[in-house]
Scaffold this active site. Sequence first.
Site, PDB file in Angstrom:
ATOM      1  N   ASP A 177       0.847  -1.191   0.000  1.00  0.00           N
ATOM      2  CA  ASP A 177       0.000   0.000   0.000  1.00  0.00           C
ATOM      3  C   ASP A 177       0.886   1.246   0.000  1.00  0.00           C
ATOM      4  O   ASP A 177       1.756   1.404   0.878  1.00  0.00           O
ATOM      5  CB  ASP A 177      -0.909   0.003   1.225  1.00  0.00           C
ATOM      6  N   ASN A 185      -1.666  13.558  -3.606  1.00  0.00           N
ATOM      7  CA  ASN A 185      -2.696  14.068  -4.511  1.00  0.00           C
ATOM      8  C   ASN A 185      -3.085  15.498  -4.157  1.00  0.00           C
ATOM      9  O   ASN A 185      -3.271  16.349  -5.035  1.00  0.00           O
ATOM     10  CB  ASN A 185      -3.929  13.162  -4.466  1.00  0.00           C
ATOM     11  N   ASP A 194      -1.354   9.693 -10.265  1.00  0.00           N
ATOM     12  CA  ASP A 194      -1.403   8.669 -11.306  1.00  0.00           C
ATOM     13  C   ASP A 194      -0.004   8.316 -11.803  1.00  0.00           C
ATOM     14  O   ASP A 194       0.296   7.152 -12.083  1.00  0.00           O
ATOM     15  CB  ASP A 194      -2.267   9.133 -12.475  1.00  0.00           C
ATOM     16  N   GLU A 220      -4.691   2.699  -3.983  1.00  0.00           N
ATOM     17  CA  GLU A 220      -3.239   2.618  -3.890  1.00  0.00           C
ATOM     18  C   GLU A 220      -2.773   1.260  -3.375  1.00  0.00           C
ATOM     19  O   GLU A 220      -1.629   1.112  -2.952  1.00  0.00           O
ATOM     20  CB  GLU A 220      -2.693   3.732  -2.987  1.00  0.00           C
TER      21      GLU A 220
END
Length: 300
Positions: A177, A185, A194, A220
């Site tokens: 993870d 973000n 991304d 993720e």
Amino acid sequence: MDEIFRKLLHLCNDTPVLAAAYDGFDRLRYANQAFRSAYFLEADETPLWSDLMRRNFETGRGTVIRAGDFDAWLISTQSRRGKMGFRAFETDLVDGRWLWMTETVQSDGWMLCIANDITKLRAHGRTVRQDLDKAIKASNTDELTGVANRRFVTARMGEMLQRMQTEGRAGCVCVLDLDNLKYINDRYGHQAGDVILGDFAVRIQREVRRSDCFGRVGGEEFVVVLPNTPTAAAELIVARMLAAIRNSRPLSQSADFGYSFSAGIAAAQRGDTIDDVLARADTALYSAKMAGRNRIHLAA
């Protein structure tokens, strides 16, 4: 016995059927004359499959690869190549021939490839078959990263657990993870997020063996399935992955930006369901996050 072996080698080399064997690291270990001719291999060459595909793509020969970005095609293909015990499919060569290819994979990762020339067979159903192959590939591929998706990874986990019940072979599931992706973000934008997901997929795929399966299962979170692998070996594999990600600097707008991930590893146990082993790996992942992230924890 030696005489029988020599006879078999002569038979394999004289047949027009393409035959090749790859080891668990996807290096070519044997190829008959028909295979070497189709893929432009010298008699003593034993390249990795990825190197062979790259060379033929760049020189415009061998397998037809319909992709503008070879590296993206390679990562996507490697995430599914050799993960099933057997598969069969059509493939075409630049010289116009069509082949019916089969891949048979042993538990140690060695793979036998056999291909027959089907160019002269009736081709009216070829477009339908190609469309079906594309649909199957799309259904097993994560659209953003190009690696395997939850459906494909879950199926490989099920196969590993089944082999454990019947053959007693050990195996592990690793949940990976990315750390602090929401913060990334928020600070750099979702496009940067991304980019990081794509960079992560490429770098981790390079670290897995062909017999392993790596894919994105959502957001993720990624999963690595490691058949025939005890916990200590799984920990070493994931440690190499951690090192590869620590050295990555994927954002062009921030040359000093790095990122990390946390991992939970669970060994499969007799009688486990997919949910059982995933739950233990998730619990270990949570422990890794609580201990400070950027580390590995093993399930109890």
